[in-house]
Motif scaffolding. Structure first.
Motif, PDB file in Angstrom:
ATOM      1  N   ALA A  49      -9.287   0.006   5.334  1.00  0.00           N
ATOM      2  CA  ALA A  49      -7.662  -1.392   5.134  1.00  0.00           C
ATOM      3  C   ALA A  49      -8.938  -2.539   5.021  1.00  0.00           C
ATOM      4  O   ALA A  49      -7.737  -3.798   4.624  1.00  0.00           O
ATOM      5  N   LEU A 109      -1.681   5.728   9.512  1.00  0.00           N
ATOM      6  CA  LEU A 109      -1.996   4.347  10.457  1.00  0.00           C
ATOM      7  C   LEU A 109      -2.066   4.760  11.921  1.00  0.00           C
ATOM      8  O   LEU A 109      -2.240   4.113  12.876  1.00  0.00           O
ATOM      9  N   ASP A 124       1.193  -0.672   0.053  1.00  0.00           N
ATOM     10  CA  ASP A 124       0.245  -0.091   0.136  1.00  0.00           C
ATOM     11  C   ASP A 124       1.329   1.382   0.019  1.00  0.00           C
ATOM     12  O   ASP A 124       1.331   1.799   1.340  1.00  0.00           O
ATOM     13  N   LEU A 141      -0.642   5.501   3.148  1.00  0.00           N
ATOM     14  CA  LEU A 141      -1.713   5.564   4.236  1.00  0.00           C
ATOM     15  C   LEU A 141      -1.385   5.432   5.353  1.00  0.00           C
ATOM     16  O   LEU A 141      -0.514   5.868   5.718  1.00  0.00           O
ATOM     17  N   PHE A 156      -1.171  -6.598   2.827  1.00  0.00           N
ATOM     18  CA  PHE A 156      -0.295  -5.696   2.842  1.00  0.00           C
ATOM     19  C   PHE A 156       1.523  -6.139   2.820  1.00  0.00           C
ATOM     20  O   PHE A 156       1.493  -6.436   4.361  1.00  0.00           O
ATOM     21  N   SER A 178      -6.274   4.850   3.083  1.00  0.00           N
ATOM     22  CA  SER A 178      -7.398   4.588   3.708  1.00  0.00           C
ATOM     23  C   SER A 178      -6.825   5.945   5.518  1.00  0.00           C
ATOM     24  O   SER A 178      -5.953   5.453   5.860  1.00  0.00           O
ATOM     25  N   THR A 206      -4.116   3.132  -1.137  1.00  0.00           N
ATOM     26  CA  THR A 206      -5.389   3.270  -0.022  1.00  0.00           C
ATOM     27  C   THR A 206      -5.857   4.288   0.299  1.00  0.00           C
ATOM     28  O   THR A 206      -7.026   4.855  -0.080  1.00  0.00           O
ATOM     29  N   ALA A 228       3.637  -0.713   3.601  1.00  0.00           N
ATOM     30  CA  ALA A 228       3.287   0.279   3.510  1.00  0.00           C
ATOM     31  C   ALA A 228       4.100   1.571   3.090  1.00  0.00           C
ATOM     32  O   ALA A 228       4.540   1.683   4.019  1.00  0.00           O
ATOM     33  N   THR A 249      -4.223  -3.531   7.669  1.00  0.00           N
ATOM     34  CA  THR A 249      -3.197  -3.537   6.646  1.00  0.00           C
ATOM     35  C   THR A 249      -2.568  -5.211   6.741  1.00  0.00           C
ATOM     36  O   THR A 249      -2.361  -5.456   5.128  1.00  0.00           O
ATOM     37  N   TYR A 258     -12.107   4.783   5.806  1.00  0.00           N
ATOM     38  CA  TYR A 258     -11.186   3.983   5.918  1.00  0.00           C
ATOM     39  C   TYR A 258     -11.396   2.582   5.557  1.00  0.00           C
ATOM     40  O   TYR A 258     -12.761   1.787   5.914  1.00  0.00           O
TER      41      TYR A 258
END
Ligand code: NCD
Ligand code: ZN
Length: 343
Positions: free
Chosen positions: A267, A16, A11, A14, A33, A247, A245, A36, A29, A265
């Protein structure tokens, strides 16, 4: 085709977060994945090598035994020290730098007020081969929010690329046909990430039949024709487009609010959502390039050695995740998805 085995994807964009939210979202994730690119827009933002290293350690702890490598980024500010960035890159801690125009999105107040202020950093990055990751929206109050990406291309990105012909640039989370055309015309050092949600939603999904705060993110989804352009772009199999993403979890009360936060969101369902899109486009054979090969090639890394397998197995996405705790509403909440990651 009912199963699909591809190299383990990565990814390339991202969020987190940190603390309890990090503990909850990092495994979502890491379940599929391999790596990231982790966004640095914490509060305070990640602006030093030490902060990136410490954040990387917290992420590694949050994913536990899962084989996942966080690739760290630095948050560019008007006053960031080029020496600090260079040291982080040379020590293998910082993989890229993120340009947030100040005020463009969540936690971007300390972003860059004028790209001219970071010219010395960009020069250094170009010389080292360190990618610049761009949130491509102007913040000018005169510019309509639906035009902010297009105007950024003309006003900021084009002149920056011209000034730094060797700088590697990723235009993140593109949302317009204009960005697709710009990136396609831009030579090998320019690429773009495309989110799962921008391949599936347009502005009607946010605004028709009542306002849908969980569909709101930045850059905001545009007209349908722009979504169609993004879908066409990834379907070409061009190596200039790869998976990111974006995300971006926010707790439900912060989303369902008079002034709701931007961020979707995705993920827990991202790979499944991309698979559904590629399936609809009749190009599932191109998912591996987009998800697992083009990103590493751009960043000068090997693809992951392992593989993962998806299976055609319809399943319903939960409405809410951790309702008593972080209280997240995932992308595709309550919908049925066709593909599932099985191994
Ligand atoms: C991101 C976030 O919440 O950190 N939000 C979003 O809508 N994508 C920031 C960003 O990437 O713009
Ligand atoms: Zn983002």
């Amino acid at each position: 085709m009912d199963t699909l085995t591809i190299r383990r994807p990565d990814d390339w964009h991202l969020h987190l977060r940190d603390g309890a939210m990090l503990e909850l979202v990092a495994p979502a994730t890491a379940r599929c994945f391999g790596r990231a690119i982790v966004m640095p827009n914490l509060v305070p933002p990640v602006t030093t090598v030490a902060a990136a290293r410490a954040y990387r350690d917290r992420i590694r702890a949050a994913v536990g035994d899962q084989p996942f490598e966080p690739l760290m980024t630095a948050y560019l500010t008007d006053t960031i020290d080029p020496e600090e960035i260079a040291r982080g890159f040379e020590e293998g801690v910082l993989r890229a730098c993120k340009l947030y125009p100040a005020g463009a999105t969540t936690n971007s107040d300390r972003g860059v007020s004028d790209v001219a202020r970071i010219h010395p950093v960009l020069e250094r990055m170009a010389a080292m081969g360190m990618p610049l990751l761009v949130h491509g929206e102007v913040v000018d109050a005169e510019v309509d929010i639906f035009d902010r990406e297009k105007v950024f291309l003309e006003r900021v990105l084009a002149p920056t690329l011209e000034r730094f012909p060797d700088l590697k640039v990723v235009l993140e989370h593109i949302t317009t046909a204009d960005s697709v055309a710009f990136v396609e015309a831009g030579g090998d050092r320019l690429a773009a990430t495309v989110t799962a949600h921008h391949l599936r939603i347009d502005r009607n999904d946010i605004l028709v039949g009542g306002i849908k705060p969980h569909m709101y993110c930045l850059p905001v989804a545009k007209r349908r024709r722009h979504k169609e352009a993004l879908r066409a772009a990834v379907a070409t199999g061009s190596p200039k487009f790869f998976l990111g993403t974006d995300s971006a979890p926010h707790a439900r009360p912060a989303k369902e609010s008079a002034c709701g936060c931007a961020g979707i969101y995705s993920a827990p369902v991202a790979l499944e959502s991309y698979a559904q899109t590629f399936d609809e486009l009749g190009c599932l054979d191109r998912l591996e390039g987009f998800a697992s090969l083009h990103g590493p090639a751009f960043y000068g890394l090997e693809p992951n050695a392992e593989t993962i397998t998806l299976e055609r197995a319809p399943h319903r996405v939960p409405e809410r995740i951790d309702p008593e705790g972080q209280d997240l509403t995932p992308f595709h909440a309550g919908e049925e998805l066709t593909w599932r990651v099985v191994a």
